[in-house]
Design an enzyme around this catalytic site. Structure first.
Site, short mmCIF file in Angstrom:
data_model
loop_
_atom_site.label_atom_id
_atom_site.label_comp_id
_atom_site.label_asym_id
_atom_site.label_seq_id
_atom_site.Cartn_x
_atom_site.Cartn_y
_atom_site.Cartn_z
CB SER A 128 9.59 -12.25 4.53
OG SER A 128 8.69 -11.43 3.81
CB THR A 130 8.04 -8.42 4.88
OG1 THR A 130 7.24 -7.40 5.43
CG2 THR A 130 8.70 -9.19 5.98
CE1 TYR A 153 5.73 -13.40 8.69
CE2 TYR A 153 5.60 -11.42 7.34
CZ TYR A 153 5.95 -12.74 7.48
OH TYR A 153 6.54 -13.39 6.43
CE LYS A 157 9.23 -14.88 8.80
NZ LYS A 157 9.55 -16.28 9.15
CG PHE A 182 10.67 -11.23 -3.61
CD1 PHE A 182 11.93 -11.57 -3.11
CD2 PHE A 182 10.41 -9.89 -3.82
CE1 PHE A 182 12.91 -10.60 -2.86
CE2 PHE A 182 11.37 -8.91 -3.58
CZ PHE A 182 12.62 -9.27 -3.10
NE ARG A 299 -3.20 -6.24 2.09
CZ ARG A 299 -2.81 -7.48 1.76
NH1 ARG A 299 -3.61 -8.52 2.00
NH2 ARG A 299 -1.65 -7.67 1.18
N GLY A 301 -0.94 -0.65 4.89
CA GLY A 301 0.35 -1.32 5.05
C GLY A 301 0.91 -1.91 3.77
C1 UD1 Z 1 2.04 -10.29 2.51
C2 UD1 Z 1 2.71 -9.52 3.58
C3 UD1 Z 1 4.16 -9.92 3.66
C4 UD1 Z 1 4.27 -11.39 3.94
C5 UD1 Z 1 3.48 -12.18 2.92
C6 UD1 Z 1 3.39 -13.59 3.39
C7 UD1 Z 1 1.51 -7.42 3.76
C8 UD1 Z 1 1.60 -5.95 3.58
N1 UD1 Z 1 2.57 -8.11 3.37
O1 UD1 Z 1 2.68 -9.96 1.27
O2 UD1 Z 1 4.79 -9.21 4.69
O3 UD1 Z 1 5.60 -11.79 3.91
O4 UD1 Z 1 2.16 -11.67 2.76
O5 UD1 Z 1 2.68 -14.36 2.53
O6 UD1 Z 1 0.52 -7.91 4.22
N2 UD1 Z 1 -4.42 -8.31 -2.83
C9 UD1 Z 1 -5.67 -7.95 -3.30
N3 UD1 Z 1 -6.76 -8.63 -2.83
C10 UD1 Z 1 -6.66 -9.64 -1.91
C11 UD1 Z 1 -5.37 -10.00 -1.44
C12 UD1 Z 1 -4.27 -9.30 -1.92
O7 UD1 Z 1 -5.80 -7.04 -4.12
O8 UD1 Z 1 -7.68 -10.19 -1.50
C13 UD1 Z 1 -3.23 -7.62 -3.35
C14 UD1 Z 1 -2.44 -6.89 -2.30
O9 UD1 Z 1 -2.89 -5.58 -2.13
C15 UD1 Z 1 -1.03 -6.97 -2.88
C16 UD1 Z 1 -1.02 -8.27 -3.68
O10 UD1 Z 1 -2.38 -8.60 -3.88
O11 UD1 Z 1 -0.84 -5.93 -3.77
C17 UD1 Z 1 -0.34 -9.41 -2.95
O12 UD1 Z 1 -0.89 -9.50 -1.66
P1 UD1 Z 1 -0.52 -10.71 -0.67
O13 UD1 Z 1 -0.70 -11.99 -1.37
O14 UD1 Z 1 -1.26 -10.49 0.59
O15 UD1 Z 1 1.04 -10.56 -0.45
P2 UD1 Z 1 1.90 -9.32 0.10
O16 UD1 Z 1 1.04 -8.22 0.56
O17 UD1 Z 1 2.87 -8.99 -0.96
#
Ligand code: UD1
Length: 342
Positions: A128, A130, A153, A157, A182, A299, A301
């Site tokens: 990932s 990540t 998590y 990785k 990604f 959020r 992290g």
């Molecule tokens: C997240 C994980 C990442 C993991 C991946 C797996 C974190 C910090 N990162 O990625 O390590 O590999 O999932 O799928 O958790 N968002 C909103 N509202 C929501 C959900 C998300 O605004 O209800 C925003 C988040 O703040 C972020 C973006 O959407 O900016 C993408 O979020 P998400 O789909 O959870 O992915 P990651 O955070 O990039």
């Protein structure tokens, strides 16, 4: 006797799409899955698309004896695509040991079984972006330093990659490609398979499609005060079928002995960053649905921005992401409508 590829977690989101691509490219696969975050109905979807019913074994990779038995019963295995892992970031903070046991324990058992075979073996690992944390430079190349993981998590990785690298040094029969995803989104164009999150989705796109389907009253946008063009976080959203195809290309590379080193890593993304608000607007455009959303606190992290430099995968694998954000969100919405009978 045909040579076969083991697909662990093959009924999951990325695993099922990759299983389809492997079958369509003429590979024989065996899917193992513990069904902890998937269902056997996915097998039907794979069969509808490919016309093939792949062999399926319900198996928990945390059980070392079962892993050994699997390999004893299938001496024709030549490689593995290892998707099976827990992936919920927040949950991993609360239950770190379950994450280490499942994601690391299973990997070690698989590698021990592979080593016992004493034969050449190709291994694709689901990694990932990540591992980069908040990278200092964008777009992110594979050379970017690995940052201390924000969550157990993410740490699984990083540790997984370290373990695989170490084993390729002691066992030269092992060939590894680690694919750093990604943000995978969307579903198969046939609408026979797609993302099926259990419980309330944590990821943006399934939350958007579920909100549009009326399952949630509103979508929370986590922060609009980030140092980005519109203040919301930026990610690289890649269509799951593009991602799946990269696994097949990587596997063929190992089979053809084309690797420059026995352990290689590749970023898989589109190379383009999109903000949360851009994703929402694009979704509204392709679906015709107006989304109820609200800006809330950040959020914990979350990183500000991450998108891939894909030139290594483009040049070395000859792989490119073909689908854009519109197509990805359209297929995600088509799938949601199908499973909700909308
Ligand atoms: C997240 C994980 C990442 C993991 C991946 C797996 C974190 C910090 N990162 O990625 O390590 O590999 O999932 O799928 O958790 N968002 C909103 N509202 C929501 C959900 C998300 O605004 O209800 C925003 C988040 O703040 C972020 C973006 O959407 O900016 C993408 O979020 P998400 O789909 O959870 O992915 P990651 O955070 O990039």
């Amino acid at each position: 006797m045909h040579s076969k590829i083991l697909v662990t977690g093959g009924l999951g989101y990325i695993g099922s799409h990759t299983s389809v691509e492997l079958i369509q490219q003429g590979f024989e696969i065996i899917i193992v899955d513990d069904l902890s975050n998937s269902s056997t109905e996915v097998l039907e979807g794979i069969k509808k698309i490919t016309g093939v019913s792949p062999e399926f074994i319900k198996l928990d990779l945390k059980n070392k004896n079962e892993v050994n038995q699997l390999f004893d019963n299938h001496p024709d295995l030549i490689g593995i695509i290892h998707f099976a892992a827990y992936k919920a970031v927040g949950e991993s903070v609360n239950q770190p040991l379950e994450y280490y046991e499942n994601n690391i324990g299973s990997l070690v058992y698989l590698l021990q079984a592979i080593e016992k075979k004493g034969q050449r073996f190709s291994f694709i690992f689901s990694s990932s972006c990540t591992v980069y944390g908040q990278a200092d430079q964008l777009p992110i190349t594979e050379e970017a330093p690995i940052k201390k993981a924000e969550s157990p998590y993410g740490n699984t990785k990083q540790i997984g990659e370290d373990i695989l690298y170490d084993v390729t040094r002691s066992n030269t029969l092992l060939k590894v490609i680690s694919l750093r995803y990604f943000n995978p989104i969307g579903g198969h164009s046939s609408i026979e398979i797609g993302e099926l999150p259990k419980g309330k989705p944590q990821n943006l796109v399934p939350f958007i499609t579920q909100t549009a389907a009326g399952i949630h009253q509103k979508l929370n946008v986590f922060g609009d005060d980030y140092p980005t063009a519109d203040g919301t976080c930026v990610r690289d959203y890649i269509h799951v079928v593009d991602l799946a195809k990269a696994h097949v290309v990587g596997f063929k590379r190992m089979l053809a002995d084309e690797q420059s080193e026995n352990f290689e890593v590749f970023n898989l993304g589109t190379g383009k960053g999109n903000s949360v608000l851009e994703v929402i607007k694009t979704f509204e455009k392709v679906s015709g649905v107006s989304l109820n959303y609200e800006i809330v606190d950040r959020r914990q992290g979350d990183i500000v921005a991450a998108y891939a430099d894909t030139s290594k995968a483009n040049k070395v694998l000859g792989w490119h992401a073909k689908n854009d954000l519109e197509v990805s969100l359209k297929t995600a919405w088509e799938w949601e409508k199908k499973i909700r009978n909308i």
